[in-house]
Design an enzyme around this catalytic site. Sequence first.
Site, PDB file in Angstrom:
ATOM      1  N   ASP A  11       1.021  -0.848  -0.154  1.00 11.79           N
ATOM      2  CA  ASP A  11       0.063  -0.058   0.274  1.00 11.79           C
ATOM      3  C   ASP A  11       1.018   1.030  -0.022  1.00 11.79           C
ATOM      4  OD1 ASP A  11      -1.659   2.318   0.632  1.00 11.79           O
ATOM      5  OD2 ASP A  11      -2.899   0.860   2.390  1.00 11.79           O
ATOM      6  N   TYR A 228       0.636  -0.377  14.891  1.00 13.38           N
ATOM      7  CA  TYR A 228      -0.459  -0.463  13.408  1.00 13.38           C
ATOM      8  C   TYR A 228       0.063   0.025  12.889  1.00 13.38           C
ATOM      9  CZ  TYR A 228      -4.665  -1.130  10.977  1.00 13.38           C
ATOM     10  OH  TYR A 228      -5.473  -1.651  10.043  1.00 13.38           O
ATOM     11  N   LYS A 231      -3.557  -3.684   8.029  1.00  8.64           N
ATOM     12  CA  LYS A 231      -3.628  -4.699   7.717  1.00  8.64           C
ATOM     13  C   LYS A 231      -2.465  -5.452   7.282  1.00  8.64           C
ATOM     14  CE  LYS A 231      -5.655  -6.537  11.646  1.00  8.64           C
ATOM     15  NZ  LYS A 231      -5.317  -7.033  12.196  1.00  8.64           N
TER      16      LYS A 231
HETATM   17  C1  F6R Z   1      -7.261  -0.751   7.800  1.00  9.34           C
HETATM   18  C2  F6R Z   1      -7.031   0.653   7.362  1.00  9.34           C
HETATM   19  C3  F6R Z   1      -8.015   2.119   7.835  1.00  9.34           C
HETATM   20  C4  F6R Z   1      -7.463   2.931   8.415  1.00  9.34           C
HETATM   21  C5  F6R Z   1      -8.954   3.546   8.696  1.00  9.34           C
HETATM   22  C6  F6R Z   1      -8.320   4.740   9.918  1.00  9.34           C
HETATM   23  O1  F6R Z   1      -6.433  -1.726   7.671  1.00  9.34           O
HETATM   24  O2  F6R Z   1      -6.190   0.945   6.715  1.00  9.34           O
HETATM   25  O3  F6R Z   1      -9.355   1.215   8.056  1.00  9.34           O
HETATM   26  O4  F6R Z   1      -6.820   1.837   9.427  1.00  9.34           O
HETATM   27  O5  F6R Z   1      -9.398   4.457   7.864  1.00  9.34           O
HETATM   28  O6  F6R Z   1      -7.379   5.424   9.172  1.00  9.34           O
HETATM   29  P1  F6R Z   1      -6.204   6.654   9.464  1.00  9.34           P
HETATM   30  O7  F6R Z   1      -5.712   6.513  10.777  1.00  9.34           O
HETATM   31  O8  F6R Z   1      -5.221   6.285   8.739  1.00  9.34           O
HETATM   32  O9  F6R Z   1      -7.054   7.943   9.580  1.00  9.34           O
HETATM   33 MG    MG Z   2      -4.240   2.334   2.764  1.00  8.50          MG
HETATM   34 MG    MG Z   3      -4.679  -2.723   2.205  1.00  8.78          MG
END
Ligand code: F6R
Ligand code: MG
Ligand code: MG
Length: 371
Positions: A11, A228, A231
């Site tokens: 990603d 984190y 994923k």
């Molecule tokens: C899961 C993922 C998304 C983000 C969520 C919050 O792997 O990438 O669900 O965790 O959109 O993202 P932030 O913290 O970047 O606003």
């Molecule tokens: Mg992403």
């Molecule tokens: Mg992804």
Amino acid sequence: MKTTISIIKADVGSLAGHHIVPEPLLEIGRENLRAAQEKALINSFYVFNAGDDLELLMVHQKGERNEEIHALAWDTFQKAANKAKELKLYGAGQDLLKTAFSGNIRGMGPGIAEMEIEERRSDPIVVFAADKTSAGSFNYPIFRIFADPSSTAGLVIDPGLSTGFKFEVLDTKQNRKVVLKSPEEMYELIALLGNSNRYSASRVWRARDDLSCAVTSTTKLSLIAGKYVGKDDPVAIVRGQHGLPAVGEVLVPFLHTYIVEGWMRGSHWGPLMPVGLSDSKCTAFDGPPRMVAIGFQVSNGGIASHRDGTPLIADLFDDPAFDMARREAQDIAAMLRRMGEFQPARLSEESMEYTTLPQVLEKLQNRFKPA
Ligand code: F6R
Ligand code: MG
Ligand code: MG
């Protein structure tokens, strides 16, 4: 000469949140791999996306863990990440956790699955790529494909398969692995693979001749980054037909949805939705977790192609046969979301360790009194 299939993904930035890889990044992927093909570093490639993950499928003759191939992927991801930064896309460079390439892309953030094979007379391959889920999400279908006679008819009907398969299971917590043979050790296999949070089916071989038939990416991003960072969004390569599960047997576990870890903030159980490439995007509650399946034929060190070199690709989940799984996934998504942040909709405490939840709970620490 052996042929190697490498699927390497990362990603490196996405459009409108964490939902899809936009065209300019896919184009950079294609340009970079086309240049590598012209230099004969790789023989064939196909660039696609699983939600917000840029997927580089490369077929070559350099073997697994080859430095030049890994450097090519790393360079491609960096170029795409730079473009993402320029466009101010979301999460630009997210999975590139290390700054300098050191010979092997494993452990640097991107996910990888590679399989070196001796080409059979005809070698059908299925590459799976998922978004908003973890490495263990392949445990259930891999078990069903190679060990479950109620799913793969060939285990019962075809003497080529009936001697069973060997599974390498990775313990992601203790970084150790074990090989179990099915059907003899099927119950032990389920005991491990059923714990998809900790154990991942990493490789499968046909027991009678050790023919390599499946490999998955088993990286735990949080274990590399210590926090984190999205994923693991795993990929897998599965080989089919002629003494292996037929492609239809490889796909039949996806007739129904099943529940995986991931989804919003990598913190929820959610139904896996098999989709065609045109629906390979994560929207509702950043999901539901989705999986695409790319089918192709390996041919003379590359992918069987059109006359102009474009690979012949089958978008296997782009099919009404999987409508039922999609419908079930919608129903289960609605049911789980109705539960909000109450377990089991939310992951267990242990799995939330690497998310932002501990920061939220931190402020309550001094207020707890002995009960
Ligand atoms: C899961 C993922 C998304 C983000 C969520 C919050 O792997 O990438 O669900 O965790 O959109 O993202 P932030 O913290 O970047 O606003
Ligand atoms: Mg992403
Ligand atoms: Mg992804």
